[in-house]
Structures are given as C-alpha cells and as structure tokens.
Design a protein around this motif. Structure first.
Motif, PDB file in Angstrom:
ATOM      1  N   GLU A   1      29.883 -18.687 -15.488  1.00 22.94           N
ATOM      2  CA  GLU A   1      28.658 -17.361 -14.391  1.00 22.94           C
ATOM      3  C   GLU A   1      27.253 -17.292 -15.704  1.00 22.94           C
ATOM      4  O   GLU A   1      26.450 -17.608 -14.323  1.00 22.94           O
ATOM      5  CB  GLU A   1      29.132 -16.275 -15.742  1.00 22.94           C
TER       6      GLU A   1
ATOM      7  N   THR B   1      26.138 -20.024 -16.845  1.00 25.28           N
ATOM      8  CA  THR B   1      25.149 -21.449 -15.608  1.00 25.28           C
ATOM      9  C   THR B   1      24.749 -20.965 -14.619  1.00 25.28           C
ATOM     10  O   THR B   1      23.494 -21.697 -14.070  1.00 25.28           O
ATOM     11  CB  THR B   1      25.904 -23.068 -15.777  1.00 25.28           C
ATOM     12  N   ALA B   2      25.907 -20.632 -13.499  1.00 24.27           N
ATOM     13  CA  ALA B   2      25.626 -20.673 -11.879  1.00 24.27           C
ATOM     14  C   ALA B   2      24.418 -19.438 -12.408  1.00 24.27           C
ATOM     15  O   ALA B   2      23.121 -19.431 -10.997  1.00 24.27           O
ATOM     16  CB  ALA B   2      26.531 -19.819 -11.527  1.00 24.27           C
ATOM     17  N   MET B   3      24.510 -18.031 -13.366  1.00 30.66           N
ATOM     18  CA  MET B   3      23.502 -17.568 -12.691  1.00 30.66           C
ATOM     19  C   MET B   3      22.200 -17.525 -13.278  1.00 30.66           C
ATOM     20  O   MET B   3      21.158 -17.514 -12.176  1.00 30.66           O
ATOM     21  CB  MET B   3      23.528 -16.376 -13.561  1.00 30.66           C
TER      22      MET B   3
ATOM     23  N   TYR C   1      21.209 -21.502 -12.331  1.00 28.50           N
ATOM     24  CA  TYR C   1      20.646 -22.039 -11.176  1.00 28.50           C
ATOM     25  C   TYR C   1      20.309 -21.387  -9.939  1.00 28.50           C
ATOM     26  O   TYR C   1      19.777 -22.512  -9.369  1.00 28.50           O
ATOM     27  CB  TYR C   1      22.079 -23.506 -11.169  1.00 28.50           C
ATOM     28  N   LEU C   2      21.580 -20.583  -9.818  1.00 23.97           N
ATOM     29  CA  LEU C   2      21.124 -19.734  -8.650  1.00 23.97           C
ATOM     30  C   LEU C   2      19.433 -19.259  -8.253  1.00 23.97           C
ATOM     31  O   LEU C   2      18.600 -19.722  -7.358  1.00 23.97           O
ATOM     32  CB  LEU C   2      21.872 -18.822  -7.494  1.00 23.97           C
ATOM     33  N   VAL C   3      19.128 -18.927  -9.434  1.00 21.36           N
ATOM     34  CA  VAL C   3      17.451 -18.627  -8.899  1.00 21.36           C
ATOM     35  C   VAL C   3      16.741 -19.966  -9.306  1.00 21.36           C
ATOM     36  O   VAL C   3      15.631 -19.449  -9.178  1.00 21.36           O
ATOM     37  CB  VAL C   3      16.825 -17.441 -10.492  1.00 21.36           C
TER      38      VAL C   3
ATOM     39  N   PHE D   1      30.751 -23.904 -10.722  1.00 23.08           N
ATOM     40  CA  PHE D   1      30.930 -22.582 -11.506  1.00 23.08           C
ATOM     41  C   PHE D   1      30.355 -21.568 -10.160  1.00 23.08           C
ATOM     42  O   PHE D   1      30.446 -20.404 -10.875  1.00 23.08           O
ATOM     43  CB  PHE D   1      29.133 -22.403 -12.817  1.00 23.08           C
ATOM     44  N   LEU D   2      29.477 -21.910  -9.257  1.00 27.21           N
ATOM     45  CA  LEU D   2      28.739 -20.865  -8.053  1.00 27.21           C
ATOM     46  C   LEU D   2      29.869 -19.588  -8.230  1.00 27.21           C
ATOM     47  O   LEU D   2      29.237 -18.753  -7.779  1.00 27.21           O
ATOM     48  CB  LEU D   2      28.259 -21.526  -7.004  1.00 27.21           C
TER      49      LEU D   2
ATOM     50  N   LEU E   1      32.312 -18.666  -8.918  1.00 25.97           N
ATOM     51  CA  LEU E   1      33.152 -17.415  -9.969  1.00 25.97           C
ATOM     52  C   LEU E   1      32.229 -16.197 -10.733  1.00 25.97           C
ATOM     53  O   LEU E   1      32.196 -15.004 -10.188  1.00 25.97           O
ATOM     54  CB  LEU E   1      33.329 -18.283 -11.047  1.00 25.97           C
ATOM     55  N   CYS E   2      30.653 -16.722 -10.942  1.00 26.52           N
ATOM     56  CA  CYS E   2      29.377 -15.340 -10.779  1.00 26.52           C
ATOM     57  C   CYS E   2      29.507 -14.593  -9.560  1.00 26.52           C
ATOM     58  O   CYS E   2      29.088 -13.978 -10.141  1.00 26.52           O
ATOM     59  CB  CYS E   2      28.365 -16.768 -10.984  1.00 26.52           C
TER      60      CYS E   2
ATOM     61  N   HIS F   1      25.638 -12.729 -10.294  1.00 26.84           N
ATOM     62  CA  HIS F   1      24.354 -13.148  -9.687  1.00 26.84           C
ATOM     63  C   HIS F   1      23.229 -11.896  -9.885  1.00 26.84           C
ATOM     64  O   HIS F   1      23.390 -11.053 -10.135  1.00 26.84           O
ATOM     65  CB  HIS F   1      24.112 -13.683  -8.599  1.00 26.84           C
TER      66      HIS F   1
END
Ligand code: NA
Ligand code: NA
Lengths: 323, 440, 164
Positions: free
Chosen positions: B283, B285-287, B289-291, C59-60, C62-63, C69
């Motif tokens: 979670e 990491t995804a947070m 990388y999306l930004v 990973f995307l 799950l977030c 996010h």
C-alpha cells in the motif's frame, strides 16, 4: 518567433551543450534576427530514457533530439557501417567530414522521418584500464571492460575481454571498487567521468591509424516541424546545420580530446600507450569476423557490402594516409 | 499563442481545482500534465500519447526509486518485529526519570525508529501505539503527549533514510548518500529542540506528574542490548553507504533483510507478520508511485511550457534580494503544507523552485553545496506540513490512537513544537555549515 | 464483486511482495559475490529494475481497493454529504479512466518493444516480458476504481466508512 525544443541526455555543463548547442543557438538567434530561439532540456528533463530520444523527436515531444544512433538498435541500419571496427580515424574534424559525406550519399534512407541537422563521432574508442596496460591484441584477455555501444562490446569480446554495460555515471565508482577493470571510451568523456582518477593506463591509436570503433551521435529534428518553418527560418537553419554543424562538433571534440590527453600526459602516475602498427593490425585481424558477419546480413534488403565499399572510398579520399 | 507562464499557470490552476474536488493527487497531476502537453502542442495529441507510452515502465523501473519499496519494507519489518517498543523501553530506561522524561523517551524512540524507517506516517503510527498509553498511565497531559508523538513522528523523514529526500535526489540529480549524510546533524538538532520544548512544557504544566523510576546502570546497559540491532542496521546502511562498499540499493537490501531477520528472531513476526508487512509495503509503495508518475507527467509538461525557467529568470532579474526570494519560497511551502502531504509537495514544487534557487547567490554557496543545503531546508519545511492544522497527517494519526481526544486538543498541543521547528529551520537556513559539515 | 476484487488485489500484492523479496535476495547475493569473490551477478541492476517495476504495478490495486491513495481532503468537511458522495464517485471514476489510459499506452509500448525486439543491455532479456507483467496490476487497479465508484454511487457514505 519560433522556439526550438532540444533534448539530450547529458548534463547542462557537457561539451555538447556548452560548446556546440549553445553557440549554435546563439548564432541561430542572431542570424534569424531573434526569430529562431532554442530551449535546451539537458539530462532527460522531459522524462524518458536516452534510448527514447530519437522517438521523442520523431513523435514531436521535442523538436530536436541529440542522441547516439546505437541507442535505438536496428532503427538506423545503414549508419551502422560507421561503427564497424577499424573504419574511421579517431578525433573529430576529419571523421565528421567523412561521416557527413557518407550519410548524404549512402544513409539517407535511415533518416526519412527526420530532418538531419548533424551527424558526428564521439572521437573514437580508447581503452582506459586500471592495472593492465593494453599494448597488444592479447592484453585484453579476461579483463572486464565497460562498453558504451553494442559494437564496442563486440569488439571487446573479439579481443578476449568481457564486455560490461552500465550508465556513465557509475563507471568511475565501479572502477574504483574494482568491479570492472577498464572502460572503452572516447577521450572526450575521460575528464567529465573522472576516469583519470580511477584508471592509470590509456591505450590509444595514432592519428594515421583507424579507431577500434566509434559511436555515431546525431542531432535529429522532427520533420513536420521543419517543414512548417517559414522559408527565411529554414534558410538560416540550413546554413548553420549539416556539414557546418558537424564540423562545429568536430572542433569542440578535438579540443576536449586534446585537453584530456594533455591532463593525463602531464600526470606522472598515468601511462599513455600508443598502439604500434603490429598491435593495431592484430586487433584489426581479430575483429574482422565482426565486419564479415555484419556484411553477410541481408536484413531489410540492404546491400551492406556496397555500404562498406562506399565508406572505404570516402575514407581513401578524405584521409589517404589512414591505415 | 499562450506564453509558457500562461500554460503553466493554467495547468497549476487545474491541478488545484481537481485536488479541491478530492481527486487522487497522482490523478490530478496526470490530468494537469496532460493539459500542459495539449496546450503546448496546440491540441496535437501525438507527443502526449507517446510520452504516456513510456511513463509507467520508465518510472517504475527507475533504479534510484527502487530503494523506496526496500526502505518501506524495512520499516514494516521493524514495526511488526516490535522494534518500536524496544526503542521506547530503552530510552525510558535512560532518561525516563527526568522531568518530562517519558515524553523525551518517546521523542528519542521516534528518532531511533526514524533511523530505519523512511516514512513519518509509519513512525507516528507505531509510536502512537507504543508511547501514548504509557504517557497516559504516568498522567502526562493529553496536549503534551499527543504533541510530542505528532511532532517527533516527523523525525521519520528528517533522519535518514527518508523517502522525500530520495525523491528530491532523483529530481535534482544530487547524490542520495550525500543528502543522507547532510540530514544527520539537522536531525539531531531537531531531537534536541523537542527535548527543550518538552522540558519547558513539563515545568509549566506538570508539577504533579508521576516520574518514572530511575534505573541502574546494569539495567541501562541491558536495555542497550535490546536495541543494538537498530544501531547496527543504521550503521551498516549509512556508513556502509558512505564508505563506498555498497550502493544505496544494496544498503537498503541489507537493512531490509536485517530487519526481517531481527523481526523473526524477536518472535514478533511469524507468517501473519510477514503477510502484514508485505501488504503494508504494497500500500505505502503504491501510494508513492502513483503520485510519482503523476508528478512525472506534470513536471515534464511544466518544463515544456518553460514555466520553471521563466520563473527562474524572473526571480533573478526581479531585483529582489536572494534571501527575500528564498523566504517567499519557504512561505509558499508553509502555506501548501497546511493542505498537502510532504511527498506531493516535493514532487510538485522542486522542479519549479530548484532552478530558481540554483540561480540565486545564497551565502556564497557553490552549486552542488546549494543543491544539498536546499534539499535539507526543503525537507524541513515540508515536514512541518505534517503537523500544521487543518491537514496534518501526523495530527490525524495521533488523534486516532489517543482515547477521547479532540483534534483541537492535538492542534493546541503541537503549537510549542511548531515553534521549535521554526527556530530550527531558521538555524538550518542561516547556518549552511550544519548540513554541509560532514561532506568535506 | 467487490470482495472478489479485494481478494485479487491482495493476491497480486503478495505476488509483488514476493518479487520484492527476490530483488533483495538478488542484490545481497550480488554484493557478497562482488566483495568475497570479485564476482558480481551479471546484469543484477537490470534484473532488479524489472523485478521492482513489476512488483510496484502489482501493488497498485490493493491501495485503491482500500482507498489509501493520497488525496487532499481539506474541503471535505465544508461540503454536504451528498456532494462529497458525488465527488468520491467522480474521483474513483477518474482513477478508473486514468488506469485504463495507462493500461492502453503501456500495452502499446509492450507491443512496440516486441516488434523492435528491445532488449535489456547486458543480459538481452526481451523488455516486453516485464512490460507485459505490469499490465494485470494496471488493469486490476482500473477495475477496483470502477468498483469503488459504483459503491459510492449505490451506498451512503457512513455505511462505507464502517466497512472500510
Ligand atoms: Na528516516
Ligand atoms: Na499540514
């Protein structure tokens, strides 16, 4: 006024930006009476990787990109002739005259989607090593050498070394840690990459000898963008580009190369090795299979042997003393 | 035709509007970046589409950014291995008996945890759970307790490793190792500042607070053994890195593996711990990388519009004193920090402000020195955003874990710590040697 | 449907976590090999890059399914709940659209890499492989976002917060 967006992969203090692009842009600006301006984006500021630069110009993300043709493997097949082992002299001015003429006469089809502003050499390959001086063809046996292009790695392989690839920024670091034993690179990058601090031996060719391989660099413009320029701006751009701009790059490279060699030569801890004719011949023999293999490929319906003969003809004209 | 300033300004306006409409920050940046590309290319979509082709793979496979998931995982292992509790206990054994000592212990434990965790949110979360109940048990006031943990939670990014510093390094091509070294002294100053605040607050408000018992030297040394792995891991990561025998990715891998082994050895992490560590890492990491990909498109779009360069030219030609420009920039950070998170701020502002800073003559610093020093200053000001109401993530976290406490109480408790932060920022700004001392 | 997506997101995230652990192992083996035997793992850097790229894509979702996010929620308390509900639908819908755009363009890049036989520099690994492995993550993130939007459309906010 038109602003040309130029992207490249080196820092803003690099030779290409400081001594080629910026003076060229200044001249564009004065000659066009401020109608043609440049905005230079160094260090991949617009995102992406160096391998994507040619595509960025083709797709109009930028107007002009400076890139190594070898980064886009297979997209400039005719120009590969220039990188074949022991074809061209080291250094800038003479080699660039040959390269430009070859591009015009034989490799136009590589660049159909572009307006070509300059094609030039990186100054040719010298071997910079930590502990083992390279004096003859056998000296590279077992050495881990950083290669900058596919052709350079084939040459190293043919000479018995183990080619390694890595980003330029890591070369000095990995050399100092002993992860690699040396690097096959142009003199032009020795000082910026701090190679003089981590290597002690530098094997080089004489002015009348061909270089083991060169890297072909090019300044490519988006074709549509060029076609849409007003005629006066086209004229200014044409006058300052092509052979003239390639020569400008040659002069800048020769200066940087001389400076690097001077620095190394004046340092008592460093050793400059110049290959003698026997060693040069032996290396050329060892790499001949690379040339043959390339010539025998018929991919893309290209007559490769004719390209080699054509290049050799130009070299014989422009640099008759070259061995 | 629109000028660069118009296009860039419009894109930033679109971004603010979208963020106000509660769009995900990364999505808002992507859309604003698309606006930039379309305006610069006068509606031609080919440049934009080609750029998006390469966007995800190029950024996700970036070698420099790859250390982020490694450091995140390292922090997750530390959390699930019970490291935060061990740190708090150890510092309480040493300084818990001082006036306000337990609060200081919490701050010290945050610093220790920050040395192996790259995120302030993770630091504040784990320390809230460990320290707040203890502080309550010893009758520390809610304001002091929550203020301490919220403020000291920011040490998670002030003390290396630090995700915003990694991102700053990638954006400005400054050495991550040097930035980490530069952050150490200011981080220590931050801890001392919090100690002073706690001491003053303790004198004023808690004459009747129960002091923790004093511990013997034998107990103190035993407590050190418990946290020795932390010191070891930090030493390996930072000094191994600086000594040059490992690169950052390798150092981060060692750290993550060591924390994993430690967590397994302490028994705090069986199958369930590993499961939760991996999901937590996913979670966080995804947070990030999306930004990152949103900012990537926005920043190249802004660069295309030439807004950053035009602003830099304007700033250097405006006749304003360099220090005034710097203070204006810091002010913008403080305002933005009230509503945005630290990583989004770094990603959004550095491409705009960095060229300006590099053109100013500040304290006679050379270019590379200025790049490092400004990185530390920027880190300090965005870190403050975590604890400024109304949108301070650390405040939310602490409130969530403190029973029957309103956000108002937490917000009042943070004020003296904010004061200490301001003083420290002034020191870091005016004494560049503090960040550059160890760099030679 | 939502529960199924969540299970998929968790499974994908665990797979990504596994890849990340592999990357750590690889980088340690390479470091030890280099230090002790002057033998780095060839191409360790490019393999690590590919592993992490695929892991991050995994990973995307799950977030998103947990709605973590990053968002700026400063104005949320000023809006009445029906507006907030509309904004949440809009926000998740936009993420869904953006995911689909990224999926589409990344797939095109993958096809391009395949057509031009792009390879990693040292090991010559075809680049379309890691690029293709990123597609499920992007696709599932899009689905999760659409599902979130649908949930906000059909159920009032307090109910959602309880289940979150
Ligand atoms: Na940290
Ligand atoms: Na804030």
């Amino acid at each position: 006024a038109t602003t040309l967006r130029i992207a490249h992969f080196l820092p803003s203090v690099s030779n290409i930006q400081k001594n080629v692009l910026e003076p060229w842009c200044a001249e564009l600006k004065t000659r066009s009476e401020d109608e043609l301006r440049c905005q230079i984006y160094p260090s991949m500021q617009l995102g992406g990787t160096p391998a994507q630069l040619a595509d960025m110009a083709r797709n109009g993300v930028v107007d002009i990109a400076w890139t190594a043709l070898g980064y886009s493997a297979g997209r400039f097949p005719r120009s590969e002739t220039l990188e074949l082992p022991f074809m061209l002299p080291a250094g800038g001015v003479t080699a660039n005259r040959i390269i430009w003429e070859f591009t015009q006469r034989y490799a136009q089809d590589d660049f159909k989607e572009y307006k070509v502003l300059a094609v030039h050499t990186d100054g040719g390959t010298a071997f910079h090593t930590r502990n083992t001086p390279i004096r003859g063809a056998g000296d590279m046996k077992g050495l881990r050498m950083r290669a900058s292009t596919r052709m350079a790695s084939q040459v190293i392989d043919a000479l018995g070394g183990a080619p390694v690839s890595m980003p330029p920024a890591q070369i000095a670091d990995t050399l100092s840690k002993g992860v690699i034993d040396g690097a096959a690179l142009s003199w032009e990058v020795v000082l910026p990459a701090k190679l003089d601090e981590v290597t002690r031996f530098h094997s080089d060719t004489r002015a009348d000898q061909t270089s083991p391989t060169i890297t072909v660099l090019a300044l490519l413009m988006n074709k549509r963008r060029y076609d849409r320029l007003p005629d006066e701006q086209k004229q200014v751009l044409d006058a300052l580009s092509g052979a003239a701009l390639s020569q400008r790059a040659g002069v800048a490279w020769d200066k940087a190369i001389a400076e690097a060699r001077q620095t190394v030569a004046s340092d008592p801890t460093q050793t400059l090795v110049t290959l003698d004719d026997a060693a040069h011949d032996a290396m050329r023999q060892a790499t001949q299979p690379i040339v043959d293999r390339w010539a025998n490929s018929t991919e893309g319906g290209i007559d490769r042997p004719a390209l080699i003969t054509g290049l050799q003809g130009i070299v014989a004209e422009q640099a008759p003393e070259l061995k | 035709m629109m000028s660069g300033l118009d296009i860039g300004g419009l894109a930033l306006g679109v971004l603010l509007l979208l963020l106000g409409l509660r769009l995900h920050v990364g999505v808002g940046m992507l859309v604003a970046g698309m606006v930039c590309y379309l305006l610069v290319n006068e509606g031609d979509t080919s440049a934009l589409l080609f750029t998006i082709n390469n966007l995800v793979y190029t950024r996700f496979s970036s070698y420099d950014l790859a250390v982020i998931p490694l450091f995140v995982l390292m922090g997750q292992f530390a959390i699930h291995g019970g490291l935060s509790r061990a740190l708090f206990r150890a510092s309480a054994t040493w300084i818990g008996h001082w006036r306000g000592g337990l609060a200081m212990s919490a701050a010290g434990a945050c610093a220790g945890f920050g040395a192996i965790c790259g995120s302030s949110l993770a630091t504040a979360t784990t320390m809230s759970q460990v320290a707040l109940p203890e502080l309550e048990r010893h009758h520390y006031g809610k304001r002091l307790a929550t203020g301490t943990v919220a403020a000291a939670g920011t040490l998670g990014i002030l003390i290396p490793p630090s995700v915003p510093l990694i991102v700053y390094a990638v954006l400005t091509q400054v050495s991550i190792a040097k930035l980490f070294m530069a952050a150490i002294l200011p981080g220590i100053v931050a801890v001392l500042g919090y100690f002073v605040v706690i001491r003053i607050m303790a004198m004023k408000t808690m004459r009747d607070v129960e002091r923790a018992p004093k511990h013997s030297w034998a107990e103190r040394l035993t407590s050190l053994r418990e946290i020795a792995p932390v010191l070891l891991i930090f030493g390996v990561v930072i000094f191994g890195l600086y000594g040059g025998w490992a690169n950052l990715t390798e150092a981060a891998s060692i750290g993550a593996a060591a924390c994993g082994v430690y967590a397994a050895w302490r028994g705090g992490m069986r199958g369930d711990g590993l499961y939760r560590s991996l999901l937590g890492t996913a979670e966080a990491t995804a947070m990030i990388y999306l930004v990152v990909i949103g900012a990537d498109l926005l920043n190249s779009g802004l660069a295309l519009s030439q807004l950053p360069f035009e602003l830099a030219d304007w700033a250097s030609g405006s006749g304003l004193a360099p220090l005034t420009v710097l203070l204006l920039i810091l002010l913008i950070y403080l305002v933005l920090g009230c509503v945005m998170d630290s990583l989004s701020m770094i990603l959004l502002t550095i491409p705009i402000f960095f060229p300006i800073i590099m053109q100013l003559d500040l304290f006679g610093l050379t270019g590379p020195e200025k790049a490092i020093w400004f990185g530390i200053v920027a880190l300090m000001v965005v870190e403050i955003g975590l604890i400024t109401p109304p949108m301070g993530m650390n405040l939310f976290i602490v409130q969530k874990y403190s029973r029957n406490t309103s956000l108002g109480t937490v917000s009042r408790g943070i004020v003296p710590f904010l004061g200490a932060d301001m003083v420290r920022i002034a020191v870091v700004v005016f004494v560049p040697a503090l960040s550059l001392a160890w760099l030679g | 449907m939502h529960a199924l997506l969540r299970r998929g997101a968790i499974g994908l995230a665990l797979m990504g976590g596994g890849l990340l652990l592999c990357a750590i192992g690889l980088s340690l083996v390479s470091l030890v090999g280099r230090k002790l035997w002057a033998m780095p793992v060839p191409g360790d850097i490019e393999v690590l890059q590919m592993l992490v790229a695929v892991a991050v894509a995994c990973f995307l979702p799950l977030c998103e399914i947990n709605d973590h996010h990053i968002r700026v929620d400063i104005l949320a308390s000023l809006f009445p709940s029906c507006i907030n509900r509309g904004l949440m639908v809009f926000s998740h819908l936009m993420l869904g659209v953006v995911s689909m755009v990224l999926l589409w363009r990344t797939a095109l890049m993958m096809l391009d890499s395949h057509a031009y036989a792009s390879q990693s520099t040292l090991l010559g690994v075809p680049l379309w492989i890691p690029q293709a492995a990123m597609l499920p993550g992007l696709a599932l993130m899009g689905l999760c976002a659409l599902s979130q939007a649908a949930r906000h459309l059909t159920r009032p906010l307090p109910e959602l917060e309880e289940t979150a």
